[in-house]
Design a protein around this motif. Structure first.
Motif: not given
Length: 419
Positions: A175-178, A162-163, A253-254
């Protein structure tokens, strides 16, 4: 592509590593504090009941099995060869993933199974009686899934990251997502969790609250019926327009990490149903004129929300469609055009405006003596303002001068003449 050649995420959101670490605790804590408070007579955070329940009282193996069975059922329905297969947006390596769009079929099959179960003696009021335990089980499942997602991402190719979730810090990326689109074969984990278990779970929990109120008082209140009807309409709309999810920020994006996994599996079903949960222990009487006004307000919000989204999605699919061909646009360096009339000429995010009007209408049946049922609209306002700021940043980076011109011509972000 070599993972080491993929640029690291430099702009960290949510307060960076420290913010992500705090949210790993704060998000689950918020769910349980609100549920515990909502179940009390005063329903006030200022009179929060201590002590907290023990882990032993929250953990129920039977409820964990029920949550697993629910997610498993939805996964099975997701894999059925129903509906159509469509392509997502172009990825970093210029490829496109395919997605099976059969959410509406899954919804109707689920409704049929629930109906058959109730006819056979299934007590949906069990959901109310075990809500804390079910929420705890869903939270445990979300944490477990997030760990597996992060470990899987460590083996993913660089183009699959993920960017926004490639900072190199394990806490932040967890947390954000790799990984952007983690899959097991053709089973897309993020796309599946985005709607299936959470939104249908939300509708099922609401129904459980309605059944519990009926058991306690002989019939459901008008307030409970309105909350169930409004939110069911929202859920049905999401599945009817499931394909539109493929162009949202979450999918495009996420990364898929704890933020989305917990949100999909625990936050959405157990907090979005807070109004229905509140009404079981805090019944409200609505006059027909007031109920009519609330229905009209929800209708207004839904009309704005659906019309704006439909206009955007139609334009993205086919700018020459007669429904949108006459709308004014601004050309961009990417070759795409920005809508600058219609709903998207009123404010930059008219769909958010419709969302917030509906959110307010969902809370009004709970009366005005408690602020707790208004948590959703307050939280959603902050969420959409934050998401709008992220959208603005993404669009400015993507469209440059064209986006600056759009902002000049459409100065208001969400609320006309206010913000």
């Amino acid at each position: 592509m070599d993972r080491h050649k993929i640029p690291r995420t430099k702009e960290l959101e949510f307060g960076g590593v420290l913010g992500a670490a705090c949210l790993l605790i704060l998000l689950p804590a918020t769910v349980f504090v609100l549920l515990l408070t909502c179940g009390t007579e005063q329903a006030s955070l200022l009179n929060f009941t201590w002590p907290l329940p023990t882990l032993h009282s929250l953990w129920n193996p039977q409820d964990f099995v029920l949550v697993l069975a629910w997610v498993g059922l939805q996964a099975l329905l997701y894999m059925l060869p129903l509906g159509k297969v469509t392509e997502g947006t172009v990825l970093r390596d210029k490829s496109r993933l395919t997605y099976r769009i059969n959410g509406i079929h899954a919804m109707w099959i689920t409704a049929l199974l629930v109906g058959v179960g109730m006819a056979a003696g299934l007590r949906l009021s069990y959901i109310y009686d075990h809500l804390l335990q079910l929420a705890f089980s869903a939270s445990v499942l979300a944490f477990g899934l997030s760990i597996l997602l992060y470990l899987k991402a460590l083996l993913a190719p660089g183009t699959g990251l993920a960017p926004g979730g490639n900072s190199g810090n394990p806490i932040y990326d967890f947390f954000i997502g790799h990984e952007l689109n983690p899959r097991i074969g053709t089973f897309d984990l993020k796309f599946f969790c985005e709607l299936r278990p959470g939104l249908l779970g939300w509708a099922l929990i609401n129904m459980g609250m309605l059944v519990k109120e009926t058991e306690l008082r002989g019939n459901p209140s008008l307030a409970m019926i309105l909350v169930n009807a409004f939110q069911l309409l929202y859920v049905v709309d999401a599945f009817w327009n499931e394909e539109a999810i493929l162009t949202t920020m979450d999918i495009v994006h996420e990364g898929f990490g704890f933020m989305l996994a917990f949100g999909d599996l625990a936050w959405v079903p157990f907090l979005y149903s807070l109004q229905a949960y509140f009404l079981v222990t805090h019944p409200q009487k609505l006059s027909l004129p007031i109920a009519g006004g609330i229905i009209l307000l929800n209708g207004l919000g839904y009309s704005v929300f659906r019309s704006a989204n439909s206009q955007k999605n139609t334009f993205r699919r086919n700018p020459a469609d007669p429904k949108v061909a006459g709308l004014k646009t601004i050309p961009t360096a990417t070759g795409r055009r920005l809508l600058v009339s219609g709903w998207w000429g009123l404010v930059r995010h008219p769909n958010y405006l419709g969302d917030l009007i509906m959110a307010f209408a969902w809370s009004l049946p709970c009366g005005i003596s408690h602020i707790l049922p208004y948590f959703y609209v307050l939280y959603f306002t902050l969420l959409l303002i934050h998401r709008e700021a992220r959208d603005e940043h993404q669009c400015l980076r993507k469209y440059g001068l064209a986006w600056q011109e759009y902002c000049r011509r459409v100065p208001y972000r969400i609320f006309p003449y206010l913000y």
